[in-house]
Design a protein around this motif. Sequence first.
Motif, short mmCIF file in Angstrom:
data_model
loop_
_atom_site.label_atom_id
_atom_site.label_comp_id
_atom_site.label_asym_id
_atom_site.label_seq_id
_atom_site.Cartn_x
_atom_site.Cartn_y
_atom_site.Cartn_z
N ASP A 120 0.83 -1.20 0.00
CA ASP A 120 0.00 0.00 0.00
C ASP A 120 0.87 1.25 0.00
O ASP A 120 0.56 2.24 -0.70
CB ASP A 120 -0.92 0.00 1.21
CG ASP A 120 -2.05 -1.03 1.10
OD1 ASP A 120 -2.34 -1.45 -0.04
OD2 ASP A 120 -2.61 -1.40 2.15
N GLN A 142 -11.69 -0.99 -8.83
CA GLN A 142 -11.75 -2.32 -8.23
C GLN A 142 -12.80 -3.18 -8.92
O GLN A 142 -13.93 -2.77 -9.13
CB GLN A 142 -12.06 -2.20 -6.74
CG GLN A 142 -10.97 -1.50 -5.95
CD GLN A 142 -11.33 -1.34 -4.48
OE1 GLN A 142 -12.49 -1.31 -4.11
NE2 GLN A 142 -10.32 -1.22 -3.64
N HIS A 178 -2.09 -9.47 -2.36
CA HIS A 178 -2.84 -8.36 -1.76
C HIS A 178 -3.58 -7.57 -2.83
O HIS A 178 -4.76 -7.21 -2.65
CB HIS A 178 -1.88 -7.46 -1.00
CG HIS A 178 -2.49 -6.19 -0.48
ND1 HIS A 178 -3.60 -6.18 0.34
CD2 HIS A 178 -2.16 -4.88 -0.68
CE1 HIS A 178 -3.93 -4.94 0.64
NE2 HIS A 178 -3.08 -4.13 0.03
N THR A 182 -7.73 -7.01 -3.26
CA THR A 182 -8.39 -5.70 -3.23
C THR A 182 -8.97 -5.29 -4.59
O THR A 182 -9.97 -4.58 -4.63
CB THR A 182 -7.39 -4.62 -2.77
OG1 THR A 182 -6.23 -4.63 -3.63
CG2 THR A 182 -6.96 -4.87 -1.33
N HIS A 183 -8.34 -5.73 -5.69
CA HIS A 183 -8.75 -5.27 -7.02
C HIS A 183 -9.16 -6.40 -7.96
O HIS A 183 -9.69 -6.13 -9.04
CB HIS A 183 -7.61 -4.47 -7.67
CG HIS A 183 -7.41 -3.11 -7.09
ND1 HIS A 183 -6.81 -2.90 -5.86
CD2 HIS A 183 -7.75 -1.88 -7.56
CE1 HIS A 183 -6.78 -1.61 -5.61
NE2 HIS A 183 -7.34 -0.97 -6.60
#
Length: 292
Positions: A120, A142, A178, A182-183
């Motif tokens: 991030d 996303q 990750h 998230t996407h």
Amino acid sequence: MMLDRVAPTPLRAVPGPALPVEALVLGRPVAEAAALLPRLFNLCRAAQGVAAALALDLPPPTADIGAEIRRDHLLKLFVQLPGRFGRGDAPPALTGDAGTIRAALFGPAAAAPTTTAETDAFLASGHGLAPLLGRIAGCFGQGVACANGLPLAGPDTGTPAAENSPAARRAAHPALAHVEATHGRGPLWRVFGRALDLDAVLSGDLPAPRLLRPGTAQVPATRGLYTVTATQAGGLVTGVSRLTPTDHLLAPGGILALSLATLPADRAGLAPLLLDILDPCSPVRLAEVADA
């Protein structure tokens, strides 16, 4: 964004005509066919040459697949994709200092993030490829243009739809996992996965070319795993077939079909960028359903 409540793009993929590879090599001496196959295509010649030689039971050529993948990734990440946003710098040295390339990829740390927090922080940092990744994430968002749930390509992957891509090679990397969480497996995942693949290639981390069974070879290539099957008799080629990352990309229910199905109609203008990110190795045009 609830993608199931918006109209998907009306675009569908229309592949160009396939090159009649088998007809061009049938009946040729095996050494001649192995030398010809890489010359029939403009891309991934090192990978194709090694695969053809292995499948035809010949000594592999002294081709550097890793150097080929490194060159292709550098051009995609630092020239072609930035050019879509009106930017595009000379890529870092195509040979030589891995540290210079890693700094161009990941900023002053010159190392890929390995935790959720580091990932991030990198994506928000403005360093390395973070601005390009941020533009791509801003374009698609996303869950947009994603191909989730496909099996990762491997030694036993046949022609049905599969995730065969540079990102697939690095799917287990914690930073990429990750981004997937998230996407989804969308454009951000794919471009970041290519960057992580380049990072790994700089360390020599690639699957080894291998003979899956007599007459069938699989090698790593820029776009994923490349497989060649060949038969011979009396020193002459009697059959040859290829299974490329683009075959998986274009398969019914495959990466491109799923990506277009999750690209909303009001973002259809992003389809050329999406296709550039997906990076087919043969001509593909996008047409409206009524015209396809």
